[in-house]
Design a protein around this motif. Structure first.
Motif, PDB file in Angstrom:
ATOM      1  N   LEU A  39       0.828  -1.213   0.000  1.00  0.00           N
ATOM      2  CA  LEU A  39       0.000   0.000   0.000  1.00  0.00           C
ATOM      3  C   LEU A  39       0.862   1.261   0.000  1.00  0.00           C
ATOM      4  N   VAL A  40       1.887   1.288   0.843  1.00  0.00           N
ATOM      5  CA  VAL A  40       2.766   2.449   0.917  1.00  0.00           C
ATOM      6  C   VAL A  40       3.483   2.657  -0.410  1.00  0.00           C
ATOM      7  N   ASN A  42       2.494   1.934  -3.357  1.00  0.00           N
ATOM      8  CA  ASN A  42       1.564   2.447  -4.365  1.00  0.00           C
ATOM      9  C   ASN A  42       1.167   3.897  -4.118  1.00  0.00           C
ATOM     10  N   GLN A  43       1.498   4.410  -2.945  1.00  0.00           N
ATOM     11  CA  GLN A  43       1.171   5.795  -2.613  1.00  0.00           C
ATOM     12  C   GLN A  43       2.406   6.683  -2.637  1.00  0.00           C
ATOM     13  N   SER A  44       3.522   6.125  -3.087  1.00  0.00           N
ATOM     14  CA  SER A  44       4.765   6.897  -3.101  1.00  0.00           C
ATOM     15  C   SER A  44       5.632   6.440  -4.273  1.00  0.00           C
TER      16      SER A  44
END
Length: 127
Positions: A39-40, A42-44
């Protein structure tokens, strides 16, 4: 959405009192370290493997700092601190590490985290 169920519990202070009904959260699953890293990432701009490695390193360092008796404060997340369950003894001079029965980690969420997770920000449903 957070699912709730209804449970009936006795009054722990008065077992003869009428039981009451309470809402209890039903967990909808578990999120592990790999999922958080995914998740991290995909957000960075950081790749999943690097995120996983950083989170593992963070966990390792939290444990090391707790073993040194420190409170570990992570801004916007909260504080971790060691706590013990110990046997009671008759004299202060008899208190030593052998009276410790178990160790646990206490977590106190940061106020910002606590404020973002409140009754107005969660949708509840009864199952």
């Amino acid at each position: 959405m957070v699912q709730l169920t209804t449970i009936q519990r006795p009054n722990p202070k008065n077992r003869d009192a009428a039981k009451k009904f309470y809402a209890q959260v039903i967990a909808s699953g578990t999120v592990d370290l790999e999922r958080l890293a995914y998740l991290v990432s995909n957000q960075s701009s950081v790749n999943e493997g690097d995120c996983y490695a950083v989170i593992l390193s963070l966990v390792h360092n939290i444990i090391d700092e707790l073993k040194q008796g420190k409170i570990v404060k992570i801004d916007r997340l909260g504080s971790f601190q060691i706590a013990v369950n110990a046997k009671g003894v008759d004299s202060a001079k008899n208190v030593n590490p052998s009276v410790i029965k178990s160790v646990r980690i206490n977590f106190r969420p940061d106020k910002k985290l606590q404020n973002k997770l409140n009754i107005n920000t969660i949708d509840f449903s009864i199952k």
